[in-house]
Design a protein around this motif. Structure first.
Motif, PDB file in Angstrom:
ATOM      1  N   ALA A   1      16.577  50.418  -2.282  1.00  0.00           N
ATOM      2  CA  ALA A   1      15.326  50.974  -2.778  1.00  0.00           C
ATOM      3  C   ALA A   1      14.332  51.042  -1.626  1.00  0.00           C
ATOM      4  O   ALA A   1      14.488  50.370  -0.608  1.00  0.00           O
ATOM      5  N   ALA A   2      13.315  51.890  -1.829  1.00  0.00           N
ATOM      6  CA  ALA A   2      12.305  52.050  -0.781  1.00  0.00           C
ATOM      7  C   ALA A   2      11.095  51.172  -1.043  1.00  0.00           C
ATOM      8  O   ALA A   2      10.403  50.771  -0.113  1.00  0.00           O
ATOM      9  N   THR A   3      10.857  50.843  -2.312  1.00  0.00           N
ATOM     10  CA  THR A   3       9.677  50.059  -2.663  1.00  0.00           C
ATOM     11  C   THR A   3      10.099  48.898  -3.568  1.00  0.00           C
ATOM     12  O   THR A   3      10.866  49.087  -4.518  1.00  0.00           O
ATOM     13  N   PHE A   4       9.618  47.690  -3.246  1.00  0.00           N
ATOM     14  CA  PHE A   4       9.922  46.491  -4.028  1.00  0.00           C
ATOM     15  C   PHE A   4       8.630  45.845  -4.451  1.00  0.00           C
ATOM     16  O   PHE A   4       7.667  45.828  -3.688  1.00  0.00           O
ATOM     17  N   LEU A   5       8.661  45.310  -5.669  1.00  0.00           N
ATOM     18  CA  LEU A   5       7.566  44.458  -6.138  1.00  0.00           C
ATOM     19  C   LEU A   5       8.203  43.158  -6.610  1.00  0.00           C
ATOM     20  O   LEU A   5       8.849  43.125  -7.655  1.00  0.00           O
ATOM     21  N   PHE A   6       8.094  42.107  -5.755  1.00  0.00           N
ATOM     22  CA  PHE A   6       8.676  40.808  -6.089  1.00  0.00           C
ATOM     23  C   PHE A   6       7.630  39.954  -6.800  1.00  0.00           C
ATOM     24  O   PHE A   6       6.477  39.907  -6.366  1.00  0.00           O
ATOM     25  N   VAL A   7       8.097  39.285  -7.836  1.00  0.00           N
ATOM     26  CA  VAL A   7       7.186  38.521  -8.692  1.00  0.00           C
ATOM     27  C   VAL A   7       7.662  37.073  -8.783  1.00  0.00           C
ATOM     28  O   VAL A   7       8.847  36.827  -9.051  1.00  0.00           O
ATOM     29  N   GLY A   8       6.782  36.124  -8.488  1.00  0.00           N
ATOM     30  CA  GLY A   8       7.018  34.741  -8.821  1.00  0.00           C
ATOM     31  C   GLY A   8       7.842  33.942  -7.849  1.00  0.00           C
ATOM     32  O   GLY A   8       8.318  32.865  -8.185  1.00  0.00           O
ATOM     33  N   PHE A   9       8.021  34.341  -6.641  1.00  0.00           N
ATOM     34  CA  PHE A   9       8.698  33.483  -5.667  1.00  0.00           C
ATOM     35  C   PHE A   9       8.163  33.791  -4.256  1.00  0.00           C
ATOM     36  O   PHE A   9       7.567  34.828  -3.987  1.00  0.00           O
ATOM     37  N   ILE A  10       8.410  32.821  -3.421  1.00  0.00           N
ATOM     38  CA  ILE A  10       7.952  32.937  -2.039  1.00  0.00           C
ATOM     39  C   ILE A  10       9.109  33.464  -1.202  1.00  0.00           C
ATOM     40  O   ILE A  10      10.226  32.941  -1.300  1.00  0.00           O
ATOM     41  N   PRO A  11       8.896  34.518  -0.399  1.00  0.00           N
ATOM     42  CA  PRO A  11       9.999  35.010   0.438  1.00  0.00           C
ATOM     43  C   PRO A  11      10.472  33.928   1.407  1.00  0.00           C
ATOM     44  O   PRO A  11       9.704  33.043   1.794  1.00  0.00           O
ATOM     45  N   ASP A  12      11.731  34.022   1.755  1.00  0.00           N
ATOM     46  CA  ASP A  12      12.342  32.957   2.537  1.00  0.00           C
ATOM     47  C   ASP A  12      11.641  32.743   3.878  1.00  0.00           C
ATOM     48  O   ASP A  12      11.546  31.617   4.358  1.00  0.00           O
ATOM     49  N   ASP A  13      11.165  33.824   4.484  1.00  0.00           N
ATOM     50  CA  ASP A  13      10.561  33.674   5.809  1.00  0.00           C
ATOM     51  C   ASP A  13       9.146  33.124   5.745  1.00  0.00           C
ATOM     52  O   ASP A  13       8.502  32.963   6.778  1.00  0.00           O
ATOM     53  N   LEU A  14       8.652  32.840   4.504  1.00  0.00           N
ATOM     54  CA  LEU A  14       7.311  32.252   4.389  1.00  0.00           C
ATOM     55  C   LEU A  14       7.345  30.827   3.850  1.00  0.00           C
ATOM     56  O   LEU A  14       6.287  30.233   3.631  1.00  0.00           O
ATOM     57  N   THR A  15       8.540  30.293   3.625  1.00  0.00           N
ATOM     58  CA  THR A  15       8.618  28.972   3.015  1.00  0.00           C
ATOM     59  C   THR A  15       8.010  27.891   3.891  1.00  0.00           C
ATOM     60  O   THR A  15       7.564  26.855   3.391  1.00  0.00           O
ATOM     61  N   LYS A  16       7.985  28.128   5.213  1.00  0.00           N
ATOM     62  CA  LYS A  16       7.371  27.129   6.094  1.00  0.00           C
ATOM     63  C   LYS A  16       5.852  27.265   6.131  1.00  0.00           C
ATOM     64  O   LYS A  16       5.148  26.373   6.573  1.00  0.00           O
ATOM     65  N   LEU A  17       5.376  28.395   5.650  1.00  0.00           N
ATOM     66  CA  LEU A  17       3.928  28.616   5.730  1.00  0.00           C
ATOM     67  C   LEU A  17       3.221  28.268   4.425  1.00  0.00           C
ATOM     68  O   LEU A  17       2.064  27.860   4.429  1.00  0.00           O
ATOM     69  N   VAL A  18       3.940  28.448   3.344  1.00  0.00           N
ATOM     70  CA  VAL A  18       3.279  28.250   2.052  1.00  0.00           C
ATOM     71  C   VAL A  18       4.290  27.649   1.058  1.00  0.00           C
ATOM     72  O   VAL A  18       5.488  27.919   1.161  1.00  0.00           O
ATOM     73  N   HIS A  19       3.779  26.844   0.189  1.00  0.00           N
ATOM     74  CA  HIS A  19       4.612  26.319  -0.901  1.00  0.00           C
ATOM     75  C   HIS A  19       3.823  26.416  -2.201  1.00  0.00           C
ATOM     76  O   HIS A  19       2.612  26.632  -2.196  1.00  0.00           O
ATOM     77  N   MET A  20       4.530  26.250  -3.293  1.00  0.00           N
ATOM     78  CA  MET A  20       3.914  26.477  -4.608  1.00  0.00           C
ATOM     79  C   MET A  20       3.677  25.146  -5.311  1.00  0.00           C
ATOM     80  O   MET A  20       4.536  24.267  -5.295  1.00  0.00           O
ATOM     81  N   GLU A  21       2.553  25.019  -5.921  1.00  0.00           N
ATOM     82  CA  GLU A  21       2.229  23.844  -6.736  1.00  0.00           C
ATOM     83  C   GLU A  21       1.891  24.324  -8.145  1.00  0.00           C
ATOM     84  O   GLU A  21       1.340  25.407  -8.326  1.00  0.00           O
ATOM     85  N   GLU A  22       2.219  23.508  -9.104  1.00  0.00           N
ATOM     86  CA  GLU A  22       1.956  23.894 -10.501  1.00  0.00           C
ATOM     87  C   GLU A  22       0.547  23.480 -10.878  1.00  0.00           C
ATOM     88  O   GLU A  22       0.317  22.486 -11.567  1.00  0.00           O
ATOM     89  N   LYS A  23      -0.367  24.163 -10.401  1.00  0.00           N
ATOM     90  CA  LYS A  23      -1.776  23.928 -10.699  1.00  0.00           C
ATOM     91  C   LYS A  23      -2.451  25.276 -10.942  1.00  0.00           C
ATOM     92  O   LYS A  23      -1.928  26.322 -10.609  1.00  0.00           O
ATOM     93  N   ILE A  24      -3.572  25.220 -11.533  1.00  0.00           N
ATOM     94  CA  ILE A  24      -4.307  26.448 -11.837  1.00  0.00           C
ATOM     95  C   ILE A  24      -4.899  27.009 -10.545  1.00  0.00           C
ATOM     96  O   ILE A  24      -5.470  26.267  -9.733  1.00  0.00           O
ATOM     97  N   ALA A  25      -4.683  28.311 -10.418  1.00  0.00           N
ATOM     98  CA  ALA A  25      -5.254  28.979  -9.243  1.00  0.00           C
ATOM     99  C   ALA A  25      -6.088  30.168  -9.687  1.00  0.00           C
ATOM    100  O   ALA A  25      -5.887  30.709 -10.794  1.00  0.00           O
ATOM    101  N   GLN A  26      -7.025  30.522  -8.861  1.00  0.00           N
ATOM    102  CA  GLN A  26      -7.871  31.694  -9.145  1.00  0.00           C
ATOM    103  C   GLN A  26      -7.943  32.587  -7.900  1.00  0.00           C
ATOM    104  O   GLN A  26      -7.799  32.120  -6.768  1.00  0.00           O
TER     105      GLN A  26
END
Lengths: 632, 301
Positions: free
Chosen positions: A376-401
């Motif tokens: 495909a030419a266009t992707f919209l990924f929902v709800g996960f962190i791409p593998d190459d960003l796992t060292k930069l960001v992680h997910m916590e189960e807290k409310i975000a705005q």
């Protein structure tokens, strides 16, 4: 300014020839003997004070003086004197010649800007001194070194004569970098830029040498097509044509220019419209085109009256075949599927009827990492962190705005993210800043308090949009902006697939084309010249130069594979606007008020004077006697 | 006259017509410089010729034969008649025969003029002599004084036979001539007067010797209008000395000024000594010089 106006100083030793000249003159002077009755009168004549006056002494040895002068002028000619122009004389002088489309603009006398520049550069070549080396560099959207540093005037002139306008916009950085690279091999103190002034005012370059900005006089009035695009509307295309005119100079003729805009499809005229433009104004014309299949559009502009530039009077547009957008969205993303089902231009996979998959998709909306392998030419990924960003960001189960977002980003246009409650909170690692995401190739579209929420990554032929939070654990699906967000994603995919809007291709490089991998294709240019190009391993044909407007036909053997029309379509080139000052990183350089004056070689003058002295000496030696003769 | 009638040339110097015309001409000196010997020139003082001159009172001791008795009878007072004394005049010609005269017929013209002046002297029963000066340090060639028409042949033979060449400057030549010459009268100087020496001294000596100077400067056309140009080396034909001249063409104006100045100076020197001066070209027609110029200038009649 140099005070020593000689180039070949090594020939100064020839002045030593004056010594033998004088010696031989007196030693070898063969005077004809004339016997006379008495020397009495001549002795008294020679004893006359007037004869021995300085002027008479000068006249007595005038032949010697003529010979000395003759030798001096010959030696001075050999030393190659020159008349200093007042400017710093450079031994190695690169000459940057603007060959962009605007240089083809003609004035009232029909002389193009490039011809004006050629005339100026020809003067430089004609007057170049023996120790000078010139290098011609053509500047358009790229830079081409036309010659090495050479003192061969004939070679330089021939190269200059062969220089032609490239129908592309101008860009100075490449030429300046090329000059900087040349400066590593030869000492370059000054470079000369000849242009019509129609260049970008800001140049992202740090000048290591002086730049002499020479601007030839502007051309006359011009009118041209600056934009051509089409937008799909149900079963038809709306073709938008923008026509602009040059801003008249103060005090110049400001009469409106009339022109006829004609639209042709596959060579047949569809419509035409008469327009009238005052100087500096623009006008947009819309032509509806009813077609479902592919179409090759051509727009012609026929100005009535003087028009400086001809290359912007035609533009091409290729309409793709109309088809629905193929979107993959897994059944788990019910909210997205529901938002997509209302769009008639979308075919959703897997379908409710059971059709599970297609060969390729235009848009993939998924919350599964494995679906990233779909074609495909266009992707919209929902709800996960791409593998190459796992060292930069992680997910916590807290409310975000959402703290802030790019309201002009195509995905988030008209989407209000204020007060959206998100149960997933992306948290950037310690010390990670926005720059780190950018270095990883991501653009942050929406920013949370502790980390990015929406990202975009552009790779070759592929656009990936990331919602790091899952929409099911947020209030976003319940907001009005959610279907807008999904529609924006569809629009992005349609634009990527060329289904909703197409733009006229500009000259420069042909757009990438997906063909057979590792296959050699012939590309026929508008001037009927044929070049070969090979596709990459993934079948992409890219990097094919398209310097002239017209249709480029890609062939595989005798079979036409594709036809791509390219046009000028630049406001800057059509406007013929001149830039009085170039802004570099640390300095600005204004256009020179006067054209560059070159040092004028004088050896020819000195040689001519020497020849004249030779004739005078011959005449003086052979002439009949003069003086006062008393007749009885 | 026999020679003239038979159309045979009496001399190579002058044609018979010129001789015939010259025989009728007489020299006209400004001063009465004569010798004691009788001749055809009236002396300044009284004499015994038949030509009446004046009266004066009788004084004791006068020869009574010269008393004019007719006057005495009428006035009863004795007056003595005075008669002119006719004396002989010496005509000497000095011919410059040095090498400088060997250009463009200068020497030939000098010999012709010497012959003409000598013929006029002989026909006027004067004592005529001639000197020819060739080489410095040698005695000038000399024609002893002679008189009368019968000596024409002697005079012409002398002049015809002399050869030119030598380095005798005219100033020294005059001094050498005066060592030998005796007698008052006229000296005809025939030269180009192009000498490095002082011309005032010989003219003074001639004046003191009782000779009235008839100076004739004979110049060649190449001296009057020299055609020279560029860088040349001029060689003196007598001394062999050289002078290098550059841009000679530009000096011709100054040359002419100096030549005219020399001419002027010679004229002044001669006139100051009651003499006469004349400058001619060797190419000037002889008839014009003898029968026109000399008469107009009052040298002869």
């Amino acid at each position: 300014m140099t005070w020593w106006p000689f180039v070949a100083n090594q020939w100064a030793w020839l002045f030593l020839l004056l010594v033998p000249l004088i010696i031989f003159y007196f030693l070898k002077l063969k005077r004809p003997r004339l016997e006379i009755p008495s020397l009495a009168l001549w002795r008294s004549v020679l004893n006359d004070q007037r004869v021995n006056s300085p002027f008479q002494r000068f006249k007595r040895n005038i032949l010697l003086l003529l010979q000395i002068l003759l030798l001096m002028f010959v030696v001075l000619a050999a030393m190659q004197p020159f008349f200093p122009s007042g400017a710093e004389r450079a031994q190695y002088l690169p000459i940057l010649i603007d060959t962009s489309a605007s240089m083809a603009a003609v004035d009232a006398e029909g002389k193009s800007r490039l011809d004006e520049v050629k005339a100026e550069v020809r003067k430089l070549i004609d007057n170049m001194l023996s120790d000078q080396r010139l290098c011609l560099i053509a500047v358009s959207s790229t830079a081409r070194q036309m010659t090495d540093f050479s003192d061969n005037q004939r070679y330089l002139r021939d190269t200059l004569d062969r220089l032609e306008v490239s129908q592309v916009s101008s860009r100075l950085e490449d030429a300046l970098r090329l000059t900087q690279a040349l400066a590593r091999t030869v000492p370059i103190e000054t470079a000369v830029l000849y242009t019509d002034g129609n260049v970008p005012p800001e140049v992202d370059f740090e000048l290591p040498f002086q730049l002499n900005y020479q601007q030839v006089p502007p051309a006359g009035k011009n009118i041209g097509i600056t934009a051509l695009n089409a937008r799909r509307s149900d079963t038809r295309w709306d073709v938008f044509v923008r026509v602009e005119g040059t801003k008249p100079a103060p005090g110049a003729d400001d009469a409106p220019t009339s022109a006829t805009v004609t639209l042709l499809q596959n060579g047949k005229e569809l419509a035409n419209e008469m327009i009238s433009l005052a100087g500096g104004q623009s006008q947009r014309i819309v032509f509806p085109v009813e077609t479902a299949g592919a179409g090759m559009l051509e727009v012609r502009l026929e100005p009535q009256g003087f028009d400086a530039l001809a290359s912007d009077n035609v533009a091409y547009l290729d309409l793709p075949v109309g088809r629905p957008l193929a979107v993959f969205c897994p059944p788990e993303l019910e909210t997205f599927r529901r938002a997509l089902q209302g769009n008639k231009e979308v075919v959703l996979y897997p379908s409710d009827e059971g059709e599970s998959k297609a060969a390729s998709y235009d848009l993939v909306i998924t919350d599964r990492k494995a679906d990233a392998n779909l074609e495909a030419a266009t992707f919209l990924f929902v709800g996960f962190i791409p593998d190459d960003l796992t060292k930069l960001v992680h997910m916590e189960e807290k409310i975000a705005q959402v703290i802030d977002w790019q309201r002009s980003a195509p995905l988030l246009q008209h989407v209000l993210l204020t007060d959206v409650q998100i149960a997933d909170r992306p948290v950037s690692a310690e010390g990670i800043r926005d720059r780190d995401y950018e270095e990883a190739g991501y653009e942050i579209l929406a920013q949370g308090r502790t980390g990015p929420l929406v990202l975009r990554k552009e790779t070759a032929g592929r656009t990936a949009l990331y919602l790091l939070f899952h929409t099911d654990r947020s209030t976003l699906p319940y907001r009005v902006g959610f279907p807008i967000l999904v529609s924006n994603a569809v629009q992005i995919a349609m634009q990527h697939a060329g289904l909703s809007e197409v733009r006229g291709q500009q000259t420069g490089v042909l757009p990438p084309r997906s063909l057979k991998p590792n296959q050699v294709y012939q590309v026929e240019a508008p001037d009927k010249s044929i070049s070969e190009a090979r596709t990459s391993t993934d079948g992409t044909l890219a990097g094919v130069a398209a310097p002239t407007i017209g249709r480029y036909v890609i062939r595989e053997g005798n079979t036409d594979v594709a036809s791509i029309g390219v046009s000028l379509l630049t406001v800057t080139e059509t406007s013929l606007a001149t830039v009085p000052q170039l802004q570099f990183r640390e300095m600005s350089i204004g256009a020179s008020a006067t054209m560059l004056k070159s040092d004028h070689p004088l050896w020819g003058v000195f040689a001519a004077i020497g020849f004249a002295l030779l004739l005078i000496e011959w005449w003086y030696f052979q002439r009949r006697p003069g003086g006062l003769v008393v007749r009885r | 006259m026999e020679l003239l009638s038979t159309q045979a040339q009496f001399t190579s110097l002058l044609d018979n017509d010129a001789l015939a015309r010259l025989e009728k001409m007489r020299l006209v000196p400004r001063r009465r410089l004569t010798n004691r010997s009788r001749g055809e020139h009236h002396a300044a003082k009284g004499g015994t010729s038949t030509e009446f001159a004046d009266y004066r009172d009788y004084v004791a001791g006068d020869d009574v034969r010269y008393v004019d008795w007719n006057i005495f009878a009428r006035l009863e007072r004795p007056y003595v008649k005075l008669y002119r004394h006719e004396e002989e005049m010496h005509v000497v010609s000095i011919v410059d025969a040095s090498s400088s005269m060997q250009f463009d017929g200068k020497f030939e013209r000098a010999k012709q003029l010497a012959a003409a002046f000598g013929l006029m002297g002989l026909m006027n029963v004067e004592r005529v002599s001639s000197f020819v000066c060739n080489h410095s340090g040698r005695e000038p060639l000399f024609l002893p004084p002679c008189t009368g028409r019968v000596n024409r042949r002697r005079l012409f033979d002398f002049l015809e036979k002399i050869q030119g060449g030598g380095d005798f400057p005219i100033d020294l030549a005059v001094e050498a001539v005066l060592h030998r010459h005796r007698g008052r009268g006229i000296v005809v100087l025939l030269s180009d007067f192009l000498t490095f020496g002082d011309l005032e001294r010989p003219l003074n000596m001639l004046f003191s010797a009782g000779l009235e100077v008839f100076a004739v400067q004979i110049l060649a056309p190449s001296e009057l209008d020299p055609e020279v140009a560029g860088d040349i080396r001029l060689v003196d034909c007598e001394s062999g000395h050289t002078v290098d001249v550059s841009s000679a063409g530009d000096l011709l104006g100054i040359y002419q000024e100096h030549r005219l100045a020399l001419e002027e100076e010679l004229g002044i020197l001669c006139r100051q000594r009651s003499g006469r001066f004349l400058s001619i070209s060797s190419r000037d027609p002889l008839e014009w010089v003898l029968f026109d110029l000399l008469r107009r200038k009052g040298w002869a009649r």
